[in-house]
Design a protein around this motif. Structure first.
Motif, PDB file in Angstrom:
ATOM      1  N   GLU A   1      94.701  27.170  47.895  1.00  0.00           N
ATOM      2  CA  GLU A   1      95.928  27.579  47.220  1.00  0.00           C
ATOM      3  C   GLU A   1      95.940  27.211  45.741  1.00  0.00           C
ATOM      4  OE1 GLU A   1      96.656  23.811  49.673  1.00  0.00           O
ATOM      5  OE2 GLU A   1      95.769  25.804  49.966  1.00  0.00           O
ATOM      6  N   ASP A   2      94.957  26.392  45.291  1.00  0.00           N
ATOM      7  CA  ASP A   2      94.921  25.970  43.893  1.00  0.00           C
ATOM      8  C   ASP A   2      94.358  27.044  42.965  1.00  0.00           C
ATOM      9  OD1 ASP A   2      95.852  23.520  44.713  1.00  0.00           O
ATOM     10  OD2 ASP A   2      93.872  22.561  44.721  1.00  0.00           O
ATOM     11  N   LEU A   3      93.777  28.083  43.512  1.00  0.00           N
ATOM     12  CA  LEU A   3      93.006  29.000  42.686  1.00  0.00           C
ATOM     13  C   LEU A   3      93.812  30.130  42.062  1.00  0.00           C
ATOM     14  CD1 LEU A   3      89.643  29.283  44.631  1.00  0.00           C
ATOM     15  CD2 LEU A   3      90.284  27.740  42.797  1.00  0.00           C
ATOM     16  N   THR A   4      95.107  30.091  42.133  1.00  0.00           N
ATOM     17  CA  THR A   4      95.905  31.078  41.413  1.00  0.00           C
ATOM     18  C   THR A   4      95.794  30.771  39.918  1.00  0.00           C
ATOM     19  OG1 THR A   4      97.817  29.644  41.683  1.00  0.00           O
ATOM     20  CG2 THR A   4      97.580  31.417  43.277  1.00  0.00           C
ATOM     21  N   PRO A   5      95.722  31.775  39.026  1.00  0.00           N
ATOM     22  CA  PRO A   5      95.782  33.203  39.339  1.00  0.00           C
ATOM     23  C   PRO A   5      94.449  33.831  39.721  1.00  0.00           C
ATOM     24  CG  PRO A   5      95.650  32.906  36.986  1.00  0.00           C
ATOM     25  CD  PRO A   5      95.675  31.527  37.578  1.00  0.00           C
ATOM     26  N   LEU A   6      93.379  33.012  39.854  1.00  0.00           N
ATOM     27  CA  LEU A   6      92.082  33.588  40.198  1.00  0.00           C
ATOM     28  C   LEU A   6      92.129  34.371  41.498  1.00  0.00           C
ATOM     29  CD1 LEU A   6      89.773  30.632  39.214  1.00  0.00           C
ATOM     30  CD2 LEU A   6      89.601  32.948  38.327  1.00  0.00           C
ATOM     31  N   ARG A   7      92.994  33.945  42.429  1.00  0.00           N
ATOM     32  CA  ARG A   7      93.042  34.611  43.722  1.00  0.00           C
ATOM     33  C   ARG A   7      93.794  35.943  43.664  1.00  0.00           C
ATOM     34  NH1 ARG A   7      95.821  31.299  47.516  1.00  0.00           N
ATOM     35  NH2 ARG A   7      95.456  33.057  48.904  1.00  0.00           N
ATOM     36  N   ALA A   8      94.258  36.320  42.489  1.00  0.00           N
ATOM     37  CA  ALA A   8      94.890  37.633  42.345  1.00  0.00           C
ATOM     38  C   ALA A   8      93.909  38.766  42.616  1.00  0.00           C
ATOM     39  CB  ALA A   8      95.463  37.774  40.931  1.00  0.00           C
ATOM     40  N   ASP A   9      92.618  38.422  42.701  1.00  0.00           N
ATOM     41  CA  ASP A   9      91.615  39.457  42.973  1.00  0.00           C
ATOM     42  C   ASP A   9      91.587  39.882  44.438  1.00  0.00           C
ATOM     43  OD1 ASP A   9      90.401  37.386  44.336  1.00  0.00           O
ATOM     44  OD2 ASP A   9      88.755  37.139  42.931  1.00  0.00           O
ATOM     45  N   GLY A  10      92.465  39.303  45.235  1.00  0.00           N
ATOM     46  CA  GLY A  10      92.430  39.617  46.662  1.00  0.00           C
ATOM     47  C   GLY A  10      91.380  38.821  47.401  1.00  0.00           C
ATOM     48  N   ASP A  11      91.021  37.659  46.831  1.00  0.00           N
ATOM     49  CA  ASP A  11      90.062  36.747  47.455  1.00  0.00           C
ATOM     50  C   ASP A  11      88.683  37.371  47.635  1.00  0.00           C
ATOM     51  OD1 ASP A  11      92.031  34.793  47.622  1.00  0.00           O
ATOM     52  OD2 ASP A  11      92.709  35.511  49.575  1.00  0.00           O
ATOM     53  N   CYS A  12      88.266  38.155  46.640  1.00  0.00           N
ATOM     54  CA  CYS A  12      86.943  38.764  46.764  1.00  0.00           C
ATOM     55  C   CYS A  12      85.908  38.048  45.899  1.00  0.00           C
ATOM     56  CB  CYS A  12      86.986  40.247  46.410  1.00  0.00           C
ATOM     57  SG  CYS A  12      87.494  40.620  44.729  1.00  0.00           S
ATOM     58  N   GLY A  13      86.232  36.866  45.397  1.00  0.00           N
ATOM     59  CA  GLY A  13      85.304  36.126  44.559  1.00  0.00           C
ATOM     60  C   GLY A  13      84.447  35.168  45.347  1.00  0.00           C
ATOM     61  N   GLY A  14      83.626  34.400  44.622  1.00  0.00           N
ATOM     62  CA  GLY A  14      82.739  33.447  45.260  1.00  0.00           C
ATOM     63  C   GLY A  14      82.681  32.136  44.498  1.00  0.00           C
ATOM     64  N   MET A  15      82.334  31.052  45.228  1.00  0.00           N
ATOM     65  CA  MET A  15      82.198  29.722  44.657  1.00  0.00           C
ATOM     66  C   MET A  15      80.719  29.413  44.422  1.00  0.00           C
ATOM     67  SD  MET A  15      85.391  28.835  44.769  1.00  0.00           S
ATOM     68  CE  MET A  15      85.054  27.226  44.067  1.00  0.00           C
ATOM     69  N   SER A  16      80.450  28.720  43.319  1.00  0.00           N
ATOM     70  CA  SER A  16      79.102  28.223  43.066  1.00  0.00           C
ATOM     71  C   SER A  16      79.204  26.799  42.545  1.00  0.00           C
ATOM     72  CB  SER A  16      78.370  29.115  42.060  1.00  0.00           C
ATOM     73  OG  SER A  16      79.046  29.118  40.810  1.00  0.00           O
TER      74      SER A  16
END
Length: 391
Positions: free
Chosen positions: A287-302
């Motif tokens: 839940e901390d990743l807003t606004p990054l999660r505005a992408d619909g959770d299609c990203g990735g972690m590295s």
């Protein structure tokens, strides 16, 4: 392989603290920080305190050979800059200045892509030394990228760099035949230029279904690619870049398919899907990743949290598929980790996130790798390979 791979810690030097200050200053411009590494690579030799020069010494040189007699790969050291760092293939040899022995450019698609349009598309998680990205495969198209690689390849080799090209299918295509034609065309164009080709079938940040989750279509892709390659006089190595979140059953299925189709090796793995980040040892919460999660959770972690998961995958593949070349990728931020992975049977490693958190990271990792070799009584990687033949 009966030893544990330690998640070795590095200690912050003054230069690392300066880098942390730079990240703090540009906190609101994460994509600028991400993109600025190319400028660091370019100007490193001109700034005395950076110590940026290609390292052409022999002790860490690495040669990868293949059982099917594909062209051997020659790396200045086994630390490769992963795809995503140089998407344009401009000024490739600059990245030797910052310590890398190889580079994978791209990922390239058949035609130009702007990538995802929302901002921000990248975020830094300081406490975890991790990065979230959902860039969306932005690139100028494989034809432009391949032409640039072809024009610079000799110079890159002189700087000690082996150059691969990463390609992926174009997101948005729906017809299977069109998808297949698209990626075969991209492969054939990249194949003319790169030392090796990496097929990215696991990108989680375009909003499309990942290819490595569709076994039937994946097999069609790699069958066609290897059949095409085998009609050519020049046999270059082909690697499949897999996701790090595959179940054991799925990993077995995809590895059996890759062996069956004759693929030379795997890069394990790609970024870890953000929606599954709770599976990683991280302080940051979903839940901390807003606004990054505005992408619909299609990203990735590295970054650092991926290391233990990556090691499990590497151990499994090395034990069950000993003829397959393995390039490890995920949380590699210390030269002792590189050495541990080499002892496990990896041919090389890829990294990128570490350059955001360690000053001149690849040079630091080179020094640590050489120190690890000396501690075990070896004067070079070549001597290690002579005394520990893999296959």
């Amino acid at each position: 392989m009966g030893f544990d791979c330690i998640n070795h810690e590095y200690y912050l030097r003054f230069s690392d603290r300066v880098l942390a200050l730079i990240r703090k200053i540009f906190h609101n411009s994460p994509e600028f920080r991400h993109d600025s590494f190319k400028h660091v690579a370019r100007f490193a030799p001109l700034i005395p305190f950076m110590g940026g020069r290609p390292d052409l010494s022999k002790p860490l040189k690495r040669v990868i050979t293949f059982s099917d007699h594909s062209n051997s790969l020659y790396f200045g050291c086994p630390i490769i800059l992963a795809a995503g760092a140089n998407k344009t293939a401009n000024r490739i040899s600059d990245f030797a200045n910052v310590g890398f022995g190889g580079i994978t450019v791209g990922t390239a698609t058949r035609h130009h892509r702007e990538g995802n349009t929302y901002r921000p598309r990248i975020g830094f998680l300081e406490n975890d030394r991790a990065i979230h990205n959902s860039m969306g495969l932005n690139n100028e198209g494989v034809e432009i990228i391949a032409k640039r690689v072809d024009a610079q390849l000799v110079r890159a080799h002189k700087a000690g760099l082996c150059v691969g090209i990463s390609v992926a299918e174009t997101p948005g295509l729906t017809d299977p035949e069109e998808k297949l034609k698209d990626i075969i065309e991209s492969f054939s164009i990249a194949y003319k230029a790169g030392d090796y080709i990496e097929i990215n079938v696991s990108c989680p940040n375009t909003g499309e279904s990942r290819v490595d989750l569709d076994m039937s279509f994946s097999e069609r892709i790699f069958t066609e690619i290897m059949n095409f390659r085998n009609t050519l006089g020049l046999r270059k190595a082909v690697y499949a870049k897999l996701s790090p979140d595959l179940s054991e059953r799925h990993l077995i299925a995809i590895m059996e398919m890759l062996v069956r189709t004759g693929v030379n090796g795997v890069v394990i793995g790609n970024t870890y899907p953000t929606a599954k980040m709770s599976e990683l040892p991280m302080e940051a919460k979903y839940e901390d990743l807003t606004p990054l999660r505005a992408d619909g959770d299609c990203g990735g972690m590295s970054g650092r949290p991926l290391y233990e998961n990556m090691v499990w995958n590497v151990k499994y593949i090395r034990e069950h598929y000993p003829s397959m070349s393995v390039i490890a990728c995920g949380g590699i931020d210390h030269g002792y980790k590189v050495y541990d992975l080499i002892k496990m049977g990896c041919d090389a490693v890829q990294c990128y996130s570490v350059v955001a958190f360690r000053w001149m990271a690849a040079h630091a990792m080179r020094n640590e790798l050489y120190d690890a070799l000396l501690n075990d009584g070896y004067k070079s990687l070549g001597e290690y390979d002579d005394r520990n033949p893999k296959r």
